[in-house]
Motif scaffolding. Structure first.
Motif, PDB file in Angstrom:
ATOM      1  N   UNK A 176       0.826  -1.214   0.000  1.00  0.00           N
ATOM      2  CA  UNK A 176       0.000   0.000   0.000  1.00  0.00           C
ATOM      3  C   UNK A 176       0.854   1.256   0.000  1.00  0.00           C
ATOM      4  N   UNK A 177       1.917   1.248   0.801  1.00  0.00           N
ATOM      5  CA  UNK A 177       2.773   2.433   0.879  1.00  0.00           C
ATOM      6  C   UNK A 177       3.366   2.766  -0.486  1.00  0.00           C
ATOM      7  N   UNK A 178       3.856   1.747  -1.187  1.00  0.00           N
ATOM      8  CA  UNK A 178       4.462   2.021  -2.496  1.00  0.00           C
ATOM      9  C   UNK A 178       3.429   2.385  -3.552  1.00  0.00           C
ATOM     10  N   UNK A 179       2.227   1.847  -3.422  1.00  0.00           N
ATOM     11  CA  UNK A 179       1.210   2.190  -4.423  1.00  0.00           C
ATOM     12  C   UNK A 179       0.800   3.661  -4.323  1.00  0.00           C
ATOM     13  N   UNK A 180       1.018   4.268  -3.151  1.00  0.00           N
ATOM     14  CA  UNK A 180       0.648   5.667  -2.973  1.00  0.00           C
ATOM     15  C   UNK A 180       1.522   6.614  -3.796  1.00  0.00           C
ATOM     16  N   UNK A 181       2.740   6.193  -4.168  1.00  0.00           N
ATOM     17  CA  UNK A 181       3.562   7.040  -5.041  1.00  0.00           C
ATOM     18  C   UNK A 181       3.870   6.355  -6.373  1.00  0.00           C
TER      19      UNK A 181
END
Length: 353
Positions: A176-181
């Motif tokens: 999720x964290x990486x999908x945000x950027x």
């Protein structure tokens, strides 16, 4: 916000409920499958046999040979067996290892997958496959490997020890964290990812307090489902690249490696991704997401040192060289100095800077 994006929904069916595992026979009937190969790890053979026993003669073979990082030789044997028994479908029971092996079968044979996750890996919601050969992990995307049906039953995660629950949850949170950027993010994937981070971060401390808290288990599995959905719809960046190299080259444990690396990658990337940082600050209720996630995992008992996980110090150069040799999307340029700094901190288990 500038509304200029492309969003693709992946075609899979999700059945989510406490006790949902009992719906497996009706889901198999719905798909019209009659000769199934069941894949799992050796440790989960008894569980897989129990869960699939109501299917009776529709189970052509139980194949309990899944292992971490999906070695090419293991995949080849599973593919051969699925052909020999003339399977028309595959059931994957377990975490990333079992689902990864099922994906290898599906990629080669086109067999539909029904997945029953027992961890928070999230792989069951993506078209991403991975194979390891000669200490190198290769990944790609293929629509054939996306499970057609995923049955989420929080009760199947109760036997996951608290320590593994934490690292498995952090692994999902990394998606999720990486999908945000991600360069191909959309408003929908960003909403999904932020809700995933919130759910996982709230659930993990409750799991440590009471591993049998079914509400916490359901919240964590809900967060993992959303994390997998975000992972499946976007392009991953530096964090996943490094973890694939570390796992494939040095056979480090998958979820534990994600846990140790994530805070350090976020410390490098978030200054160049203000919208992602704001979303994580809100979801985590923290001013410094990277530092917060480090101390959350560390305080819950996760090992934050790559060295303690089995990483040789002389292998850091190999990781840096491999990462620099294969360009990929990232919010900030990936240079040797940043890689040396973040991997050095992760190696000794120091807080991110």
């Amino acid at each position: 916000m500038t509304h200029d994006f492309v969003h693709n929904n992946l075609p899979s069916r999700v059945v989510f409920a406490v006790g949902a595992r009992t719906r497996l026979p009706e889901e198999i009937d719905r798909l019209g499958l009659h000769r199934l190969i069941v894949v799992c790890t050796p440790a989960q053979a008894d569980l897989a046999a129990d869960l699939t026993s109501p299917l009776g003669g529709k189970i052509a073979e139980l194949h309990p040979h899944a292992t971490m990082h999906v070695p090419v030789a293991v995949a080849a044997k599973a593919i051969a067996r699925s052909r020999e028994i003339d399977a028309d479908g595959c059931i994957a029971i377990g975490g990333g290892s079992a689902i990864g092996l099922a994906k290898a079968i599906a990629r080669d044979t086109g067999l539909p997958i029904v997945a029953l996750p027992t961890t928070y890996a999230g792989s069951e919601m993506t078209t991403v496959w991975g194979l390891t050969d000669a200490a190198r992990k290769t990944t790609g995307r293929d629509q054939r490997v996306l499970p057609v049906t995923v049955i989420y039953d929080p009760q199947l995660t109760v036997t996951l020890p608290p320590a593994l629950s934490i690292t498995s949850g952090m692994n999902a949170l990394a998606h999720s964290a990486e999908s945000l950027y991600a360069p191909d993010r959309s408003p929908i994937t960003s909403l999904i990812a932020a809700e995933s981070v919130r759910a996982l971060a709230d659930a993990l401390p409750r799991l440590v307090t009471d591993p049998h808290d079914m509400g916490a288990r359901a919240d964590a599995l809900y967060g993992a489902w959303l994390a997998g959905s975000a992972l499946g719809a976007t392009t991953m960046s530096l964090h996943h690249k490094l973890c694939h190299i570390l796992g494939g080259t040095f056979d480090l444990p998958h979820a534990e490696t994600h846990t140790a690396v994530l805070p350090h990658v976020l410390a490098v990337n978030l200054p160049a991704a203000p919208q992602a940082r704001t979303a994580l600050e809100s979801a985590l209720r923290a001013a410094d997401p990277a530092d917060h996630l480090f101390h959350l995992a560390n305080n819950l008992g996760a090992e934050m040192s790559l060295k303690a996980l089995g990483m040789p110090e002389d292998g850091l150069r190999t990781v840096i060289d491999q990462a620099l040799a294969a360009p990929y999307a990232n919010p900030t340029p990936v240079r040797e100095a940043e890689l040396d700094h973040l991997l050095g901190n992760a190696f000794v288990g120091a807080p991110p800077t």
